[in-house]
Design a protein around this motif. Structure first.
Motif: not given
Length: 548
Positions: A124-152
């Motif tokens: 989709t063109g969305r870009k972000h840096g690498p995950f770490d444990e904190t950002s991975f947990k945030r993506s699973v529960t909040g639906g945002v990637d490490p750059a703060g973008n909203t996921m699909l």
């Protein structure tokens, strides 16, 4: 059916062995690279079993199941559903390889991929840096990637604890290199549990002959996706604890992928616990008492019904007779643990089916006073009874009933009857004596018999203890068919999932087999026959009756 009595006797020899032991004293580029890694034979340090934390993470990843027993949920817009219906593996693949479906791409979840230093660019063109444990947990529960973008929006927002997510991360760090024991590019190593000494050693040898011949035949035709099936044998122990310990030693020493066929020898609880702990499938162990648990033990699959399933089927057959619904029905049983367990199943099923009133009458094992019990039950106007005793005791009861001019309906389990049953039934009890069997000769199809005889001739093993060999044959056929359905990218999880998809499967030597996510007894029911007192043989009565 007189000529088939020998078949029944052979069958009972198998199940009565379990009875004799049952109550012994206790004693994309990234994805392709990942696939290539998985297809390599894992080095010894990578073939270790999962740690408890990794195993808990695997259960969440594959099935949405938490070891805490707390339900994990997933929010899809305004809808909340159990995580078991939208699992990680369902979108990202069982190995975290990622996949595209319906125009939506779910990326790879192997930890090395998630944390790669150059980050990620999505279709989709969305870009972000690498995950770490904190950002991975945030993506699973909040639906945002490490750059703060909203996921699909197709990505669920999970309601899951931080500890459970740590478990998932621990598993994702192993997911690429995890290799189930006993599985290489060229081999699938399986075990079985059989008696190798004493009076039952010949039966064990007969079953081993069958399993070895079947797997040799499969291997001679190229194996399963070019993998050979290699058989190893553990010996039945002196008691349940020893049998379970022998199975554990074999599984650990030989790094087994699964157990196939064999005899549980009264160690059903212990072997089921072992299967769950080691996550090693057991397919088709022969037993009188299949182990039931809620939720089901995912690793254990029984082909034939145990006494509980047969008893429930017999109740269902009895309940189809309207006259019995208002009759006095008694469960007459010894005080053995096996009889008590089976009587409880009869009582429960009778209540479900509206057979009232139901009474239980116990007597000391090996101390049946047939004359006194007949006098008592007749005097209480008993119209029907289910009898659970030692082989031969039912014949004594039937003879006493005939002598007393008492003609109730007798409901019996074939595994608990003796050879004198048919001779004991007099014309006054015509169409009054019903017996449940887990399988009958009619279950053996012409194709199944031809396949059995072909294997015997080709591999030159003796056809002895035929019922035992047929039980082993059925288990091996189910296992091999499940391997084929699981596919080339084989794992224990894929094997279990394939088995759960069996519906009305014809082995050719057993009743048709159906499994499911909540069903672990393939033939859940019994064949109900009656004794023809005139012809002195078994005759058709209810046919196959379901136990549910």
């Amino acid at each position: 059916m007189t000529k088939n009595i020998k078949f029944f006797a052979a069958l009972l020899a198998l199940v009565l062995f379990a009875l004799s032991s049952a109550f012994a004293p206790p004693s994309a580029a990234d994805a392709s690279v990942g696939a290539a890694r998985r297809r390599q034979v894992a080095p010894a340090q990578e073939r270790r079993g999962l740690t408890p934390q990794e195993a808990r993470g695997k259960a969440i990843y594959l099935r949405g199941e938490s070891a805490s027993g707390r339900e994990i949920t997933a929010d899809l817009g305004d809808i909340s559903v159990p995580a078991s219906t939208v699992t990680c593996a369902g979108c990202h693949g069982p190995r975290g390889e990622g996949k595209t479906e319906g125009g939506v791409t779910a990326g790879g979840l192997a930890w090395a991929h998630l944390t790669k230093s150059d980050g990620h660019t999505h279709p989709t063109g969305r870009k972000h840096g690498p995950f770490d444990e904190t950002s991975f947990k945030r993506s699973v529960t909040g639906g945002v990637d490490p750059a703060g973008n909203t996921m699909l929006v197709a990505m669920p927002r999970y309601r899951i604890s931080s500890e459970e997510l740590s478990n998932v991360i621990a598993y994702l760090k192993r997911i690429e290199t995890e290799s189930d024991p006993g599985l290489t590019e060229t081999e699938i190593k399986v075990g079985t549990i059989l008696p190798r000494q004493g009076q039952l050693s010949e039966m064990g040898a007969a079953m081993r002959d069958m399993l070895a011949a079947y797997f040799d035949d499969v291997n001679g035709r190229g194996g399963i996706y070019n993998r050979r099936v290699e058989l190893r044998v553990a010996e039945v122990g002196a008691d349940a604890a020893a049998t379970s310990a022998a199975a554990r030693r074999l599984a650990e020493r030989e790094q087994l992928f699964a157990f196939v066929g064999g005899i549980s020898a009264g160690a059903d609880k212990e072997l089921a616990a072992l299967a769950g702990e080691m996550e090693i499938p057991f397919i088709g162990p022969s037993t009188l008492l299949p182990e039931h648990a809620s939720p089901v033990n995912r690793q254990v699959f029984y082909l034939l019904p145990g006494l509980g399933e047969q008893a429930r089927a017999l109740v269902n057959f009895a309940a189809s007779n309207p006259a019995l619904r208002a009759s006095r029905v008694v469960i007459l049983h010894s005080d053995s643990g096996l009889a008590e367990t089976t009587a409880a199943a009869i009582e429960d099923q009778a209540r479900r089916r509206g057979l009232k009133p139901i009474f239980r009458e116990r007597y000391p094992r090996s101390a049946l006073d047939a004359r006194q019990l007949v006098r008592k039950l007749k005097g209480e106007n008993t119209d029907a009874f289910f009898f659970l005793g030692a082989g031969g005791e039912e014949a004594a009861l039937i003879r006493e009933a005939s002598a007393a001019g008492w003609t109730p309906n007798f409901f019996l389990l074939g595994a608990l009857t003796g050879e004198g049953l048919i001779e004991a039934v007099t014309p006054s009890l015509q169409d009054k004596v019903f017996v449940a069997f887990p399988t009958v000769p009619a279950d053996i199809t012409p194709a199944g018999l031809a396949e059995f005889r072909s294997l015997q001739a080709k591999h030159k093993f003796a056809a002895r203890h035929t019922a035992s060999q047929l039980a082993a044959f059925g288990a091996a056929k189910i296992f091999v068919e499940a391997l084929r359905r699981a596919g080339r990218d084989l794992s224990r999880e894929r094997l279990v999932t394939a088995l759960e998809g069996f519906y009305d499967y014809e082995t050719g030597v057993t009743p048709r087999i159906t499994f499911g996510p909540n069903r672990r007894v393939g033939a859940a029911g019994a064949n109900v026959l009656k004794v023809d007192a005139q012809k002195k043989e078994f005759a058709a009565a209810g046919g196959w009756v379901k136990s549910y």
